[in-house]
Design an enzyme around this catalytic site. Structure first.
Site, PDB file in Angstrom:
ATOM      1  N   ASP A 115       0.851  -1.192   0.000  1.00 15.83           N
ATOM      2  CA  ASP A 115       0.000   0.000   0.000  1.00 15.83           C
ATOM      3  C   ASP A 115       0.887   1.243   0.000  1.00 15.83           C
ATOM      4  O   ASP A 115       2.069   1.178   0.369  1.00 15.83           O
ATOM      5  CB  ASP A 115      -0.959   0.004   1.201  1.00 15.83           C
ATOM      6  N   GLU A 168      -0.193  -1.344   5.512  1.00 10.97           N
ATOM      7  CA  GLU A 168       0.817  -0.946   6.505  1.00 10.97           C
ATOM      8  C   GLU A 168       0.663   0.507   6.927  1.00 10.97           C
ATOM      9  O   GLU A 168       0.850   0.856   8.097  1.00 10.97           O
ATOM     10  CB  GLU A 168       2.228  -1.171   5.940  1.00 10.97           C
TER      11      GLU A 168
HETATM   12 ZN    ZN Z   1       6.774   2.245   4.242  1.00 13.51          ZN
END
Ligand code: ZN
Length: 373
Positions: free
Chosen positions: A76, A139
């Protein structure tokens, strides 16, 4: 030289629009999964929500006394921000040695580099302790993908972890931990002209904030990470100037260093804040490998020719997925080491350098060789 060109793969990965929110990492994860599967890796996909796909790819006998080495990265990327870009954020445009685009530095170049190195070494990896690739979704917003993999026992074992976050190929021996929490104070509402009839939640919160500002962590300064920190990041309260507020909320961000016991810390803070309601919504310990650890010393040796000097012990300023992976891969020495430029992460016109990607592939190949030797 790797057969799979990590620079071309970086550009392919940038074209997947995995801006988080909403993330939607499935297509990107499947693209990487297909490449690894084609090279003989066993593939598993795990979704913590619809289309929020993480990928675990492993290779190796599985019977070796030595556990596999783990390479990890997140697919992401953060939103583009308000400022206009001068390069297309998803086209992987190149200019000289640079590749532009959201995620080039943080951290699709790192993923491309370790996937290329892993595929290159697949035949050797298949026989020995092997390698596990953990590619996560989500994340950038609370490490959701890695947390899901760790909490749902989708991870098996790993003997060392390489986190390919942007470090310009400088090996970092860890990073701080964090505790994020929301605090609520409540009161009794009344007309603003008669505050004596109410109980002011904002004034109560002001006292809480004062206490937090004076809070002493009472731990020794860490030789590399320094001091823990505390920041009040948000404040909400009140619904009109002529009302006594009956609710106030703050958001607090604490960053910890090795030596801080999170349980004790949170319990001390709760005592300090008395009647206020405290909701800890993220709690991750620091990641730290002693610089004189055997494997870390070998990592330093491998990086030395690329950096032109032996690295010193330094730590990253940001959080990584390693904090969650270590819940399962407990005790595995962990290095943060990737081709991106740390200062370009989350920036307008984010880019990475192709030469650094080439160096990263060579470093990762050397780390793999060292592990399976
Ligand atoms: Zn990163």
């Amino acid at each position: 030289m790797s057969r799979l060109d990590a620079r071309a793969l970086t550009r392919e990965l940038v074209a997947f629009r995995t801006v988080n929110p909403p993330g939607m990492e499935r297509a990107c994860a499947r693209h990487l999964g297909a490449l690894l599967e084609g090279a003989g890796f066993r593939i598993e996909y795990h979704e913590f929500a619809e289309a929020r796909t993480s990928l675990i790819a492993s290779i190796g006998s599985g019977h070796s006394a030595t556990p596999p080495i783990c390479f990890t990265g997140h697919i992401d990327v953060v939103p583009l921000g308000a400022k206009p870009w001068s390069h297309d954020a998803f086209a992987g445009e190149t200019d000289g040695d640079r590749i532009y685009g959201r995620g080039t530095t943080d951290m699709k170049s790192g993923i491309a580099a370790f996937v290329a190195a892993a595929i290159d070494a697949a035949a050797d990896l298949a026989r020995g302790p092997g390698l596990v690739v953990v590619i996560t979704a989500g994340e950038e917003v609370g490490c959701e993908g890695a947390k899901y993999l760790a909490d749902h026992r989708h991870l098996d074992r790993a003997g060392a972890i390489v986190v390919a976050e942007p470090t310009a190929n400088y090996p970092y021996v860890g990073h701080k931990g964090l505790a994020w929490f929301e605090v609520e104070t409540s009161g009794v509402t009344a007309h603003g002209s008669m505050p004596e009839l109410g109980e002011n939640a904002i004034l109560k919160m002001a006292r809480v904030i004062g206490d937090l500002e004076r809070f002493e962590f009472a731990v020794r300064s860490h030789p590399v990470m320094g001091e823990p920190t505390l920041n009040v990041g948000t404040f909400e309260g009140g619904s009109g100037v002529n009302l006594v507020p009956d609710l106030a909320k703050i958001g607090v961000d604490i960053r910890t260093v090795p030596g801080v016991d999170h349980k004790k810390l949170i319990s001390r803070l709760k005592t300090l804040m008395g009647k206020a309601d405290v909701d800890v919504f993220s709690d991750l310990p620091p990641v730290w490998t002693a610089p004189d650890d055997d494997w870390m010393q070998r990592v330093f040796e491998i990086c030395k020719p690329v950096l032109g000097k032996k690295p010193r012990a330094r730590t990253a300023t940001y959080m990584t997925d390693a904090a969650n992976l270590l819940k399962v891969y407990a005790g595995a020495p962990t290095v943060v080491l990737g081709p991106g430029e740390a200062q370009m992460a989350h920036q307008t016109d984010e880019y990475c350098n192709m030469e650094r990607i080439r160096e990263s592939v060579a470093i990762y190949e050397a780390l793999i060789d060292d592990w399976i030797r």
